[in-house]
Design a protein around this motif. Structure first.
Motif, PDB file in Angstrom:
ATOM      1  N   LEU A 309      41.284 -48.454 -20.012  1.00  0.00           N
ATOM      2  CA  LEU A 309      42.677 -48.067 -20.198  1.00  0.00           C
ATOM      3  C   LEU A 309      43.565 -48.681 -19.125  1.00  0.00           C
ATOM      4  O   LEU A 309      43.116 -48.961 -18.007  1.00  0.00           O
ATOM      5  CB  LEU A 309      42.804 -46.544 -20.157  1.00  0.00           C
ATOM      6  N   ASP A 310      44.815 -48.881 -19.440  1.00  0.00           N
ATOM      7  CA  ASP A 310      45.789 -49.459 -18.518  1.00  0.00           C
ATOM      8  C   ASP A 310      46.407 -48.364 -17.661  1.00  0.00           C
ATOM      9  O   ASP A 310      47.227 -47.577 -18.138  1.00  0.00           O
ATOM     10  CB  ASP A 310      46.868 -50.196 -19.306  1.00  0.00           C
ATOM     11  N   GLY A 311      46.020 -48.315 -16.392  1.00  0.00           N
ATOM     12  CA  GLY A 311      46.565 -47.291 -15.498  1.00  0.00           C
ATOM     13  C   GLY A 311      48.073 -47.354 -15.355  1.00  0.00           C
ATOM     14  O   GLY A 311      48.725 -46.356 -15.057  1.00  0.00           O
ATOM     15  N   GLY A 312      48.650 -48.530 -15.583  1.00  0.00           N
ATOM     16  CA  GLY A 312      50.096 -48.658 -15.483  1.00  0.00           C
ATOM     17  C   GLY A 312      50.848 -47.825 -16.502  1.00  0.00           C
ATOM     18  O   GLY A 312      52.050 -47.552 -16.333  1.00  0.00           O
ATOM     19  N   ALA A 313      50.157 -47.379 -17.559  1.00  0.00           N
ATOM     20  CA  ALA A 313      50.806 -46.569 -18.588  1.00  0.00           C
ATOM     21  C   ALA A 313      51.145 -45.160 -18.105  1.00  0.00           C
ATOM     22  O   ALA A 313      51.775 -44.386 -18.838  1.00  0.00           O
ATOM     23  CB  ALA A 313      49.924 -46.504 -19.840  1.00  0.00           C
ATOM     24  N   TRP A 314      50.745 -44.807 -16.875  1.00  0.00           N
ATOM     25  CA  TRP A 314      51.158 -43.533 -16.289  1.00  0.00           C
ATOM     26  C   TRP A 314      52.624 -43.549 -15.862  1.00  0.00           C
ATOM     27  O   TRP A 314      53.165 -42.511 -15.440  1.00  0.00           O
ATOM     28  CB  TRP A 314      50.317 -43.207 -15.060  1.00  0.00           C
ATOM     29  N   ALA A 315      53.294 -44.698 -15.938  1.00  0.00           N
ATOM     30  CA  ALA A 315      54.648 -44.824 -15.378  1.00  0.00           C
ATOM     31  C   ALA A 315      55.621 -43.811 -15.953  1.00  0.00           C
ATOM     32  O   ALA A 315      56.504 -43.304 -15.248  1.00  0.00           O
ATOM     33  CB  ALA A 315      55.166 -46.242 -15.585  1.00  0.00           C
ATOM     34  N   SER A 316      55.472 -43.479 -17.234  1.00  0.00           N
ATOM     35  CA  SER A 316      56.410 -42.518 -17.827  1.00  0.00           C
ATOM     36  C   SER A 316      56.092 -41.078 -17.439  1.00  0.00           C
ATOM     37  O   SER A 316      56.930 -40.190 -17.626  1.00  0.00           O
ATOM     38  CB  SER A 316      56.420 -42.658 -19.357  1.00  0.00           C
ATOM     39  N   TRP A 317      54.895 -40.825 -16.915  1.00  0.00           N
ATOM     40  CA  TRP A 317      54.556 -39.468 -16.446  1.00  0.00           C
ATOM     41  C   TRP A 317      55.047 -39.257 -15.018  1.00  0.00           C
ATOM     42  O   TRP A 317      55.586 -38.203 -14.681  1.00  0.00           O
ATOM     43  CB  TRP A 317      53.046 -39.239 -16.528  1.00  0.00           C
TER      44      TRP A 317
END
Length: 339
Positions: A309-317
């Motif tokens: 998974l792309d850890g960068g996708a936490w940006a919106s959290w």
């Protein structure tokens, strides 16, 4: 307003998440010129930017059945004839009378929300995930001038009932750490960090042993539970290829800030708090694989899937701005903006 703006900040003592985010929000308020006084059973933490009133504990020797702690279901914890409860209520009242604060932030306590408002002080209350439809939660929310939620607005379904959710200002996940893009990984075998938490642990150690046996190529680090905890787990999180964590708000925010993919296993908490969070995460765009309970099998495939998974996708959290947004809500209430 003229002179120093005084704000109170009540901090619940169970776990460390309430204290960590209180410290961050208080620092933002202090940078804006406010004097922020902490009110808590906990001792004054390092880095707190203002005064601190340490309160007597109200649970030592209390018996929920004998002491009628809910006052007929209208409150959460008011044990009858408890000296600690009298002492802490009196200490808060004395501070309210002497300081004349413009607002009190409460994270979290229905009773402190009511006490502050009965002194004529506007209240900003944190709201936790889960089903909060009992009379005490609704009463505390009703008297608050603003409600803060430490999850992003797009995380729908985090709290019920709908009437409560409609009043919440969601400011995003709040972590102690600055947001950091994933660094190049260190050489060596893949690493997994398991955050068991400091607010209560329920895992059968045999399940953890089985997970390790199923993943011989992975190096496990365990923090909390029956293993030692560390006050600052940043390195253990940042260096992990995957973090296995409970669904507490503080742990998730720190994993998100450090942009690590996660396997989220909720622990049992009142009001379905962690299970609700895990369900929302599992249905959303964030790099987290949610499981209802700690799996007995399948760990090798699960860690491989999470690692991809792309850890960068936490940006919106967690985007690093939650403390500032929370402080802005508190300032509006302190300045007398109508609810």
């Amino acid at each position: 307003m003229t002179g120093t703006t005084r704000i109170g900040y009540y901090v619940h003592h169970v776990g460390r998440g309430h204290l960590h985010r209180a410290t961050s929000v208080a620092a933002e308020l202090a940078r804006g010129g406010a004097e922020v006084t902490g009110l808590s059973t906990l001792p004054r933490p390092a880095g707190w930017p203002g005064p601190w009133v340490e309160l007597a504990p109200d649970d030592v020797g209390a018996d929920p059945d004998r002491d009628r702690v809910t006052a007929g279901g209208r409150l959460h914890w008011v044990p009858a004839h408890h000296a600690g409860l009298r002492s802490r209520a009196a200490a808060i009242s004395a501070w309210l009378a002497g300081a004349a604060p413009r607002a009190v932030v409460v994270d979290v306590s229905v009773e402190v929300c009511l006490l502050a408002r009965l002194h004529g002080v506007p209240v900003v209350s944190a709201v936790l995930p889960g089903v909060r439809d009992d009379p005490a939660h609704l009463l505390g929310a009703d008297v608050a001038d603003a409600l803060l939620a430490f999850w992003p607005a797009e995380a729908t379904g985090m709290v019920a009932p709908a009437s409560l959710a409609a009043r919440v200002t969601a400011v995003g996940g709040l972590a102690r750490y600055d947001v950091a893009e994933p660094a190049p990984r260190r050489p060596g075998p893949p690493r997994v960090t398991y955050l068991a938490g400091s607010g209560g642990h329920e895992l059968d150690e045999r399940l953890l042993d089985a997970a390790r046996e199923q993943t011989p190529d992975w190096r496990w680090t365990v923090l909390g539970g029956t293993a030692p905890w560390v006050d600052d787990p940043r390195a253990a999180i940042a260096e992990a290829d995957v973090v296995v964590t409970h669904a507490g708000q503080n742990a998730l925010a720190e994993v998100a800030a450090l942009r690590r993919p996660a396997v989220v296993v909720p622990q049992a908490r009142p009001h379905e708090e962690q299970r609700t969070t895990a369900r929302v995460l599992g249905a959303g765009p964030w790099p987290a694989l949610a499981r209802e309970s700690f799996p007995a099998t399948g760990w090798s495939a699960l860690l491989d899937e999470a690692c991809a998974l792309d850890g960068g996708a936490w940006a919106s959290w967690c985007d690093g701005g939650a403390a500032g947004r929370a402080a802005a809500v508190v300032r509006r209430v302190a300045e007398g903006e109508p609810r």
